[in-house]
Scaffold this motif. Structure first.
Motif, PDB file in Angstrom:
ATOM      1  N   PRO A   1       0.826  -1.214   0.000  1.00 19.13           N
ATOM      2  CA  PRO A   1       0.000   0.000   0.000  1.00 19.13           C
ATOM      3  C   PRO A   1       0.860   1.263   0.000  1.00 19.13           C
ATOM      4  CG  PRO A   1      -0.877  -1.584   1.557  1.00 19.13           C
ATOM      5  CD  PRO A   1       0.464  -2.119   1.091  1.00 19.13           C
ATOM      6  N   GLY A   2       0.516   2.192  -0.865  1.00 17.99           N
ATOM      7  CA  GLY A   2       1.250   3.453  -0.950  1.00 17.99           C
ATOM      8  C   GLY A   2       2.453   3.421  -1.875  1.00 17.99           C
ATOM      9  N   SER A   3       2.812   2.235  -2.386  1.00 13.37           N
ATOM     10  CA  SER A   3       3.959   2.157  -3.289  1.00 13.37           C
ATOM     11  C   SER A   3       3.579   2.718  -4.657  1.00 13.37           C
ATOM     12  CB  SER A   3       4.432   0.704  -3.436  1.00 13.37           C
ATOM     13  OG  SER A   3       3.501  -0.040  -4.203  1.00 13.37           O
ATOM     14  N   THR A   4       4.574   2.898  -5.514  1.00 16.00           N
ATOM     15  CA  THR A   4       4.296   3.430  -6.844  1.00 16.00           C
ATOM     16  C   THR A   4       3.502   2.448  -7.698  1.00 16.00           C
ATOM     17  OG1 THR A   4       6.439   2.620  -7.620  1.00 16.00           O
ATOM     18  CG2 THR A   4       6.329   4.909  -6.883  1.00 16.00           C
ATOM     19  N   MET A   5       3.478   1.178  -7.322  1.00 15.47           N
ATOM     20  CA  MET A   5       2.718   0.170  -8.065  1.00 15.47           C
ATOM     21  C   MET A   5       1.329  -0.052  -7.469  1.00 15.47           C
ATOM     22  SD  MET A   5       4.647  -0.557 -10.539  1.00 15.47           S
ATOM     23  CE  MET A   5       3.748  -1.916 -11.231  1.00 15.47           C
ATOM     24  N   ASP A   6       0.961   0.698  -6.454  1.00 16.11           N
ATOM     25  CA  ASP A   6      -0.320   0.528  -5.770  1.00 16.11           C
ATOM     26  C   ASP A   6      -1.419   1.254  -6.536  1.00 16.11           C
ATOM     27  OD1 ASP A   6      -2.414   0.176  -4.058  1.00 16.11           O
ATOM     28  OD2 ASP A   6      -1.555   1.296  -2.399  1.00 16.11           O
ATOM     29  N   ASP A   7      -2.201   0.490  -7.281  1.00 17.26           N
ATOM     30  CA  ASP A   7      -3.299   1.062  -8.068  1.00 17.26           C
ATOM     31  C   ASP A   7      -4.657   0.692  -7.481  1.00 17.26           C
ATOM     32  OD1 ASP A   7      -1.666   2.349  -9.903  1.00 17.26           O
ATOM     33  OD2 ASP A   7      -1.541   0.589 -11.194  1.00 17.26           O
ATOM     34  N   ARG A   8      -4.709   0.484  -6.164  1.00 11.37           N
ATOM     35  CA  ARG A   8      -5.985   0.148  -5.520  1.00 11.37           C
ATOM     36  C   ARG A   8      -7.052   1.192  -5.824  1.00 11.37           C
ATOM     37  NH1 ARG A   8      -2.197  -1.832  -2.099  1.00 11.37           N
ATOM     38  NH2 ARG A   8      -2.606  -3.861  -1.169  1.00 11.37           N
TER      39      ARG A   8
END
Length: 84
Positions: free
Chosen positions: A50-57
Motif C-alpha cells: 500500500p502506498g507504493s508506486t505500483m499501488d493502483d488500488r
C-alpha cells in the motif's frame, strides 16, 4: 477477512458478485471474464505494498468497482466492462 479488495466478504455477498469482462485493446482475442472475487491481482493491487508506486488500488476501488452494468473503463491496454 476481506476477500480480494472488494469491500465485501464472501459472507456479506448476498447478491452474486460483480462480474466483468476485460478485453485487450490490441490483441482482440485476449478476453477474460472475472468477478470481484477472482480479479487479476495486477488489477486489484492485492499483492502490492500500500502506498507504493505500483499501488493502483484507487483504480480498482474507485473506478472498476463503481461501474454500472454495461459501463466500461479503459486502462492503457485493456477495456473493462461490467457485465452483471
Amino acid at each position: 477477512m476481506q476477500s480480494r479488495l472488494c469491500f465485501r466478504t464472501q459472507n456479506e455477498i448476498t447478491t452474486p458478485p460483480l462480474k466483468f469482462e476485460m478485453r485487450h485493446l490490441h490483441f482482440l482475442d485476449d478476453i477474460q471474464i472475472f468477478t470481484e472475487l477472482d480479479a487479476p491481482t495486477w488489477l486489484t493491487s492485492e499483492t502490492t505494498t500500500p502506498g507504493s508506486t505500483m499501488d493502483d488500488r484507487w483504480f480498482w476501488q474507485e473506478h472498476v468497482l463503481t461501474l454500472k452494468v454495461g459501463e466500461s473503463i479503459n486502462t492503457d491496454f485493456r477495456k473493462i466492462t461490467r457485465l452483471e
